[in-house]
Design a protein around this motif. Structure first.
Motif, PDB file in Angstrom:
ATOM      1  N   GLY A 367       0.831  -1.199   0.000  1.00 17.42           N
ATOM      2  CA  GLY A 367       0.000   0.000   0.000  1.00 17.42           C
ATOM      3  C   GLY A 367       0.868   1.251   0.000  1.00 17.42           C
ATOM      4  N   THR A 389      -2.304  -2.774  -3.244  1.00 14.26           N
ATOM      5  CA  THR A 389      -3.762  -2.925  -3.194  1.00 14.26           C
ATOM      6  C   THR A 389      -4.485  -1.630  -2.852  1.00 14.26           C
ATOM      7  N   SER A 390      -3.765  -0.629  -2.314  1.00 11.48           N
ATOM      8  CA  SER A 390      -4.425   0.633  -1.938  1.00 11.48           C
ATOM      9  C   SER A 390      -3.456   1.799  -2.099  1.00 11.48           C
ATOM     10  N   LYS A 393      -5.162   8.760   0.422  1.00 11.96           N
ATOM     11  CA  LYS A 393      -5.637  10.094   0.055  1.00 11.96           C
ATOM     12  C   LYS A 393      -4.463  11.036  -0.236  1.00 11.96           C
ATOM     13  N   GLU A 415      -7.536  -1.687 -12.064  1.00 15.52           N
ATOM     14  CA  GLU A 415      -8.835  -1.174 -11.667  1.00 15.52           C
ATOM     15  C   GLU A 415      -9.240  -1.677 -10.281  1.00 15.52           C
ATOM     16  N   ALA A 416      -8.659  -2.781  -9.849  1.00 17.96           N
ATOM     17  CA  ALA A 416      -9.020  -3.351  -8.547  1.00 17.96           C
ATOM     18  C   ALA A 416      -8.348  -2.629  -7.380  1.00 17.96           C
ATOM     19  N   ILE A 417      -7.344  -1.791  -7.666  1.00 18.53           N
ATOM     20  CA  ILE A 417      -6.644  -1.063  -6.597  1.00 18.53           C
ATOM     21  C   ILE A 417      -7.574  -0.003  -6.001  1.00 18.53           C
ATOM     22  N   ASP A 418      -7.629   0.070  -4.693  1.00 22.08           N
ATOM     23  CA  ASP A 418      -8.450   1.069  -3.992  1.00 22.08           C
ATOM     24  C   ASP A 418      -7.681   2.393  -3.965  1.00 22.08           C
ATOM     25  N   ILE A 419      -8.065   3.324  -4.835  1.00 27.18           N
ATOM     26  CA  ILE A 419      -7.388   4.621  -4.934  1.00 27.18           C
ATOM     27  C   ILE A 419      -8.266   5.681  -4.294  1.00 27.18           C
ATOM     28  N   ASP A 420      -7.769   6.302  -3.245  1.00 27.11           N
ATOM     29  CA  ASP A 420      -8.539   7.310  -2.502  1.00 27.11           C
ATOM     30  C   ASP A 420      -8.553   8.643  -3.258  1.00 27.11           C
ATOM     31  N   THR A 421      -9.282   9.607  -2.719  1.00 29.33           N
ATOM     32  CA  THR A 421      -9.440  10.916  -3.360  1.00 29.33           C
ATOM     33  C   THR A 421      -8.129  11.701  -3.367  1.00 29.33           C
ATOM     34  N   ARG A 427      -4.736   9.224 -11.903  1.00 33.28           N
ATOM     35  CA  ARG A 427      -5.829   8.646 -12.683  1.00 33.28           C
ATOM     36  C   ARG A 427      -5.805   9.127 -14.138  1.00 33.28           C
TER      37      ARG A 427
END
Length: 470
Positions: A367, A389-390, A393, A415-421, A427
């Motif tokens: 992460g 995986t992440s 922010k 696309e499966a990676i949890d990308i915060d704001t 992106r």
């Protein structure tokens, strides 16, 4: 009866005449008194001459046992014994010195032996002050005492002073020479901040604490040595010392601040934030808590790189497994190789590294924490391994220079990676996808999955991850 009335009528004009005469006589006497010429031998009271031949223009009390006087040449002299607390007999206590309204007239300050303190804001904003004489009897110098004395060029603080208070000499832009007392134990926050002409300073061997931003903005300072006596150092002590090239940390330092927020922004543990020319960073070999390798300051037990600089190379020998919060905050770092021994990078670790253009996240990580690379405005290329995986922010906030991201995995894996704001630059960049398998760096050691040349728990973690992916 008629005779009595007649007598009264005769007396009234006489009384009236006497009254008018008396009034006329009084007016004449008063007029003569006012217009009477001054005798030739009359004594005229004049302003008292000062000891140097100048004329005293103002004077008064600045403490129960202290008096002051200002002469027409701009010399302010403090005499007597006791504290400078601005107490004046018979008057209410005030927070401002009695010369508050004539600060601009002060050119020189002479404090005579007997005074034991210099009050808060005593000579603050005396912009014409060029010289100060402080006797050995002074043991305390208050906060803001000489703040913004922009013409003061040199300073010798007597040995009895043990603490330099908050902002005592801040913004003394012409101050180039400072002699600190041997018995000094504390330098409080912002004490010498923005002393832009200060080229060097010797911190005495009895100092145990240096407060937040104590030497911030000392843009002429080129080197600094923290003595073994210093146990604690505050936030951003040498922030924006833009000419600082060499720093040494003594054996006594026990801990550094945690990441925090204040003064309008983030506060990192890096004492040298904004010191973009710092290329030499070393720690005493006798420090039991920290050591230095490759111009990196490392917490020995936790294997955490806590402070880096523009000249740092992160060790790849396994001595660093974590990069601490704010470690390279605004450091001027332009290139970095993060070894596979690193399994975690704290928040804001590389924040503000405006010259950093490319970064590769090691396979050992899963992460990316928040704000890790925020403000790296020249970042062009980012390589993010398949195992991530992440992404926290603002991890790549304001990094609008990013043009490509290499993930190594398939589009669906990305696309499966949890990308915060706050990661819009990431992106909106172009993507380079891979085969979807974890890349294993070459190594001569069997089972060395991260390529660092040694077998560590991280190698086992990578093997387990490969197995779980089938």
């Amino acid at each position: 009866m008629k005779k009595r009335y007649l007598s009264i009528l005769l007396i009234l004009p006489l009384c009236l005449g006497l009254t008018i005469a008396a009034l006329a006589s009084g007016e004449t006497e008063e007029k003569l008194l006012v217009e009477e010429p001054m005798p030739e031998d009359a004594i005229v009271e004049e302003a008292e001459p000062a000891q140097n031949g100048a004329t005293i223009v103002d004077s008064g009390y600045c403490g129960i046992g202290l008096t002051w006087e200002l002469d027409d040449e701009g010399t302010l002299t403090v005499s007597g014994t006791g504290e400078m607390d601005y107490t004046e007999p018979g008057k209410p206590l005030t927070l401002d010195p009695p010369w508050d309204n004539i600060r601009e007239a002060v050119k020189k300050v002479v404090i005579e032996d007997g005074a034991t303190s210099i009050g808060n804001s005593a000579f603050a904003q005396c912009t014409g002050l060029t010289s100060i004489e402080i006797p050995d009897s002074v043991t305390s110098i208050g906060g803001h005492a000489f703040w913004n004395c922009e013409s003061l060029t040199s300073l010798c603080i007597p040995d009895g002073v043990t603490t330099i208070e908050y902002r005592a000499f801040a913004e003394c832009a012409s101050l180039s020479s400072v002699t600190l007392p041997n018995e000094l134990s504390r330098i409080e926050s912002l004490a010498f901040s923005d002393c832009t002409s200060l080229k060097s300073i010797l911190i005495p061997a009895n100092v145990t604490y240096i407060g937040d931003w104590a030497f911030r903005g000392c843009t002429s300072l080129s080197e600094i040595a923290i003595p073994d006596s210093v146990i604690e150092i505050g936030y951003h002590v040498f922030e924006n010392c833009t000419k600082l090239r060499s720093a040494y940390i003594g054996a006594g330092l026990t801990h550094i601040p945690e990441m925090g927020y204040g003064m309008g922004g983030g506060m990192s543990p890096n004492f040298f934030a904004g010191c973009t020319k710092l290329i030499s960073l070393s720690v005493s070999e006798y420090n039991p808590n920290f050591h230095s390798t490759n111009n990196c300051m490392i917490e020995t037990e936790s294997k955490t790189l806590v402070i880096g600089c523009a000249g740092s190379i992160i060790p790849a020998d396994g001595s660093v497994t974590r990069i601490g919060e704010g470690a390279f905050f605004d450091s001027g770092l332009t290139t970095v190789t993060i070894p596979n021994s690193v399994t975690d990078i704290g928040r804001s670790a590389f924040s503000g590294c405006a010259g950093l253009t490319t970064v590769t996240i090691p396979n050992s990580m899963t992460g990316i924490d928040e704000s890790v690379f925020s403000g790296c405005v020249r970042m062009k290329s980012v390589t993010i391994p398949l195992g991530i995986t992440s992404i926290g922010k603002n991890a790549f906030h304001n990094d609008w220079g990013i043009v490509s991201v290499n993930n190594g995995g398939t589009e669906s894996q990305w696309e499966a990676i949890d990308i915060d704001t706050g990661n819009e630059p990431l992106r909106e960049a172009s993507f380079e996808y891979g085969s979807g398998s974890l890349e294993i760096p070459p190594s001569d050691v069997q089972g060395d999955m991260d390529g660092d040349g040694v077998l560590t728990p991280n190698d086992a973690a990578i093997i387990l991850r490969i197995c779980s992916e089938g």
